[in-house]
Design a protein around this motif. Structure first.
Motif, PDB file in Angstrom:
ATOM      1  N   ALA A   1       0.833  -1.206   0.000  1.00  0.00           N
ATOM      2  CA  ALA A   1       0.000   0.000   0.000  1.00  0.00           C
ATOM      3  C   ALA A   1       0.866   1.253   0.000  1.00  0.00           C
ATOM      4  O   ALA A   1       0.598   2.211  -0.738  1.00  0.00           O
ATOM      5  CB  ALA A   1      -0.942  -0.011   1.202  1.00  0.00           C
ATOM      6  N   GLY A   2       1.914   1.259   0.818  1.00  0.00           N
ATOM      7  CA  GLY A   2       2.824   2.394   0.834  1.00  0.00           C
ATOM      8  C   GLY A   2       3.545   2.569  -0.494  1.00  0.00           C
ATOM      9  O   GLY A   2       3.769   3.694  -0.955  1.00  0.00           O
ATOM     10  N   ASP A   3       3.898   1.449  -1.120  1.00  0.00           N
ATOM     11  CA  ASP A   3       4.560   1.516  -2.432  1.00  0.00           C
ATOM     12  C   ASP A   3       3.631   2.125  -3.473  1.00  0.00           C
ATOM     13  O   ASP A   3       4.049   2.961  -4.279  1.00  0.00           O
ATOM     14  CB  ASP A   3       4.992   0.117  -2.877  1.00  0.00           C
ATOM     15  CG  ASP A   3       6.094  -0.465  -2.007  1.00  0.00           C
ATOM     16  OD1 ASP A   3       6.748   0.316  -1.283  1.00  0.00           O
ATOM     17  OD2 ASP A   3       6.281  -1.696  -2.049  1.00  0.00           O
ATOM     18  N   ARG A   4       2.365   1.693  -3.460  1.00  0.00           N
ATOM     19  CA  ARG A   4       1.411   2.228  -4.442  1.00  0.00           C
ATOM     20  C   ARG A   4       1.217   3.730  -4.239  1.00  0.00           C
ATOM     21  O   ARG A   4       1.177   4.499  -5.205  1.00  0.00           O
ATOM     22  CB  ARG A   4       0.053   1.515  -4.321  1.00  0.00           C
ATOM     23  CG  ARG A   4       0.036   0.017  -4.535  1.00  0.00           C
ATOM     24  CD  ARG A   4       0.346  -0.393  -5.957  1.00  0.00           C
ATOM     25  NE  ARG A   4       1.771  -0.406  -6.230  1.00  0.00           N
ATOM     26  CZ  ARG A   4       2.620  -1.375  -5.825  1.00  0.00           C
ATOM     27  NH1 ARG A   4       2.171  -2.399  -5.122  1.00  0.00           N
ATOM     28  NH2 ARG A   4       3.895  -1.309  -6.136  1.00  0.00           N
ATOM     29  N   LEU A   5       1.073   4.129  -2.995  1.00  0.00           N
ATOM     30  CA  LEU A   5       0.861   5.554  -2.727  1.00  0.00           C
ATOM     31  C   LEU A   5       2.099   6.367  -3.098  1.00  0.00           C
ATOM     32  O   LEU A   5       1.984   7.486  -3.614  1.00  0.00           O
ATOM     33  CB  LEU A   5       0.504   5.764  -1.253  1.00  0.00           C
ATOM     34  CG  LEU A   5      -0.219   7.073  -0.925  1.00  0.00           C
ATOM     35  CD1 LEU A   5      -1.570   7.135  -1.623  1.00  0.00           C
ATOM     36  CD2 LEU A   5      -0.397   7.237   0.582  1.00  0.00           C
ATOM     37  N   GLY A   6       3.269   5.786  -2.875  1.00  0.00           N
ATOM     38  CA  GLY A   6       4.499   6.468  -3.253  1.00  0.00           C
ATOM     39  C   GLY A   6       4.612   6.660  -4.752  1.00  0.00           C
ATOM     40  O   GLY A   6       5.061   7.713  -5.235  1.00  0.00           O
ATOM     41  N   GLU A   7       4.221   5.652  -5.515  1.00  0.00           N
ATOM     42  CA  GLU A   7       4.251   5.782  -6.982  1.00  0.00           C
ATOM     43  C   GLU A   7       3.289   6.866  -7.457  1.00  0.00           C
ATOM     44  O   GLU A   7       3.622   7.659  -8.356  1.00  0.00           O
ATOM     45  CB  GLU A   7       3.885   4.431  -7.613  1.00  0.00           C
ATOM     46  CG  GLU A   7       4.946   3.360  -7.409  1.00  0.00           C
ATOM     47  CD  GLU A   7       4.410   1.945  -7.555  1.00  0.00           C
ATOM     48  OE1 GLU A   7       5.213   0.995  -7.446  1.00  0.00           O
ATOM     49  OE2 GLU A   7       3.182   1.780  -7.754  1.00  0.00           O
TER      50      GLU A   7
END
Length: 644
Positions: free
Chosen positions: A549-555
């Motif tokens: 989830a953090g990776d998606r939001l970061g992208e």
């Protein structure tokens, strides 16, 4: 799979992203409205004339009201009002409009001016009478303080005579026809007593019964407005007498918004509980005290509900953009087209030309939604006048920025769905026209930007990010902190330019100074909005554990920032904040991020938590969309066809 709103801690990536978008208390703020729009009365009807759709909107308004434990609690809770707009907006824009007027502008203003709970609100809480709000005049919109409708004090009768002196003073676009039932309005008028102007106040005025306008009130329907079929009207008064207690007065003339902690399904414990009688006046007959500065302050008090209305407009636009984008992502996944060079058919989403704009739109929609939450939280946290002024500026800028971005996203989503999305049964046409109303409602966007630009130019810090520190080198564009600095720099660059341009004009020419500075000033406000949205991303990421989830939001955050930095690459290069190599690399960086976001687009769209019942009402949102056009009597449905 669409995310659900549960009491337990979210586990899946989709559920975590839903929590980030909608906030930690999903059930209180959003669960009620999400369940409501899933019920049969709110399912999408087939066809219907504009008058039938208007009748349906008012019928739904009454169903909604019966579903509440208290309309007073809803009217006093800006968070609940924003959630109402976010979920009802994609379902029925006309309903959203009349509900916002009744609960926020009308009932909310009554409660704000009657903190002691003395006025009888039972007719409005039960919807025996529907409330509306009459402020804007034909000749006075953003300059409403100059309105000409008068309320002249009649000492002998101890009341007021409401009068419309000319065509330009007619109240413009309130929903004042008898459609939907009897209406009562809060009328903004200039209070005149003994020849003295005491400024604009609000007056509670019955307007219609179930059939016609009341004596002394003239109501004329305006031409049909594009989009939702609300009964917008011209309303005027011909020496209409109203009693003294029609004037809304309050011991707390500074106004303010109620911020209770309970949601829309809770019983009221504050204003509106057990209303016992008509409003009491804090002054005696014929006494109207207006000191220096009071006229402007009381006018702002009278229209104080505009600020929660702007928060609601932001939530409505963001909710509509989420719905349009979710439909476009779904449609692109099951709309098959021919593959290249004889390859098997592929989903249209497979092509960069299709999924690229949707990936950029996804980053923007997350930014809009997170900024909407940031605005709400800043407004709720206000504890002093300085904080309220800053928070109100953010509310104004965000309303304009979010509604403009929503229009871009909705139009792009519509285009990605082709001719199918031009048909009313697929839902998008109402979203396209509905967002146009939000852009103008509660203050025209350009006017809001212009006010913010003027205020920020008076006390800016230009140049703070416009030049690099001696000996420093441009940072790594993969670092979110560096991207945040660049977004702040764009804001400062434009405000510095605005200040410089204002100085070139003659100090004696105020209009010339503003005209010279305003173009750059508006660009500075736009950059301020982008920076605030980027910071909302940063705050949201801090709430997520390490993982998908953090990776998606970061992208999404990096794509949002990189595309904005690329649009301003020349200015950042000239300021020494980017190198030529970095500017040249920005398009490639954006392409990589687009690919990353597009790969997870269905999952990201599921995080919007749109009810399946809502999506099922829009044929193109499902894989069997062609079935909506089936012809039961056609030859292909004749069982004898197989035998031929």
């Amino acid at each position: 799979m669409t995310a659900t709103l549960t009491d337990t801690a979210p586990d899946s990536t989709t559920e975590q992203l839903t929590g980030v978008l909608l906030g930690p208390d999903l059930r209180r703020e959003h669960g009620f409205w999400r369940r409501l729009i899933s019920t049969e009365p709110f399912r999408r009807p087939s066809g219907g004339t504009p008058e039938e759709r208007l009748e349906l909107a008012y019928e739904r308004l009454r169903i909604l009201n019966r579903s509440l434990d208290s309309g007073a609690r809803l009217a006093s809770d800006p968070r609940a009002l924003a959630a109402l707009h976010a979920w009802l907006g994609p379902v029925d824009p006309a309903l959203t409009t009349v509900a916002g007027i009744h609960y926020n502008l009308f009932l909310g203003s009554l409660l704000d001016h009657d903190r002691a709970g003395l006025r009888d609100l039972s007719d409005y809480l039960s919807m025996r009478r529907i409330g509306t709000f009459l402020c804007t005049e034909v000749a006075h919109g953003n300059n409403a303080a100059a309105m000409e409708t008068t309320a002249t004090y009649d000492r002998e009768r101890d009341g007021f005579v409401l009068h419309t002196p000319n065509a330009g003073a007619q109240k413009f676009m309130p929903n004042t026809s008898p459609a939907g039932g009897a209406k009562t309005g809060l009328v903004a008028a200039r209070l005149v007593a003994d020849g003295a102007d005491h400024g604009v106040r609000l007056f509670l005025v019955p307007l219609t019964d179930e059939v016609r306008a009341l004596a002394g009130v003239r109501v004329r329907r305006l031409p049909a407005r594009m989009g939702s079929p609300v009964d917008h009207c011209l309303t005027s008064f011909d020496r209409l007498f109203v009693p003294r207690d029609a004037l809304l007065e309050s011991g707390d003339e500074t106004g303010g918004q109620g911020k209770p902690s309970a949601g829309p399904g809770k019983s009221p414990t504050g204003p509106g509980k057990s209303p016992t009688g008509p409003g009491k006046s804090p002054t005696g007959p014929g006494e109207f005290r207006t000191g220096p500065g009071d006229r402007r302050r009381r006018f702002l008090t009278s229209i104080g509900r505009v600020t929660p209305g702007r928060i609601a407009m932001s939530a409505c636009a963001a909710g509509s953009a989420r719905a349009a984008l979710a439909v476009a992502v779904r449609y692109g996944g099951h709309r098959m087209i021919s593959g290249s060079r004889g390859m098997p058919p592929v989903a249209v989403n497979a092509y960069r030309t299709h999924h690229g704009p949707l990936a950029s739109a996804m980053a923007t929609v997350f930014a809009m939604t997170l900024l909407s939450r940031r605005v709400q939280e800043r407004w709720d946290a206000c504890t002093d006048e300085a904080g309220r002024t800053e928070a109100e500026r953010l509310v104004d800028v965000a309303k304009a920025w979010i509604t403009w971005r929503a229009r871009e996203v909705i139009v792009e989503s519509r285009e990605r769905c082709g001719a199918q999305a031009l048909l009313e049964n697929n839902g998008m046409t109402e979203l396209v026209t509905g967002v146009e109303g939000a852009i103008t409602a509660e203050g025209d966007n350009i006017a809001l930007y212009a006010k913010a630009a003027a205020d920020m130019l008076l006390a800016p810090e230009p140049g703070r990010h416009c030049r690099p520190e001696p000996g420093s080198r441009p940072g790594d564009l993969a670092d979110p902190a560096v991207l945040g600095e660049l977004l702040a720099a764009v804001q400062d660059i434009w405000f510095a330019r605005a200040g410089e341009r204002a100085l070139r004009a003659s100090p004696a020419d105020t209009m010339g100074q503003w005209n010279a500075a305003s173009g750059a000033g508006l660009r500075g406000v736009e950059a301020y909005a982008y920076h605030q949205a980027f910071q909302a991303f940063t705050e949201a990421r801090a709430t997520l554990p390490e993982g998908a989830a953090g990776d998606r939001l970061g992208e999404l955050q990096r794509l949002f920032a990189v595309e904005w930095v690329a649009r301003n690459g020349g200015d950042l290069l000239a300021s020494g904040l980017l190198t030529a190599e970095q500017v040249d690399a920005l398009p490639g960086a954006a392409e990589e991020l687009i690919s990353a976001v597009a790969a997870h687009a269905p999952e990201l769209a599921d995080a919007f938590a749109l009810p399946e019942e809502l999506l099922a009402d829009w044929p193109i949102a499902g894989p069997g969309y062609a079935d909506a056009y089936d012809d039961p009597t056609a030859a292909w449905n004749d069982p004898r066809e197989d035998a031929r």
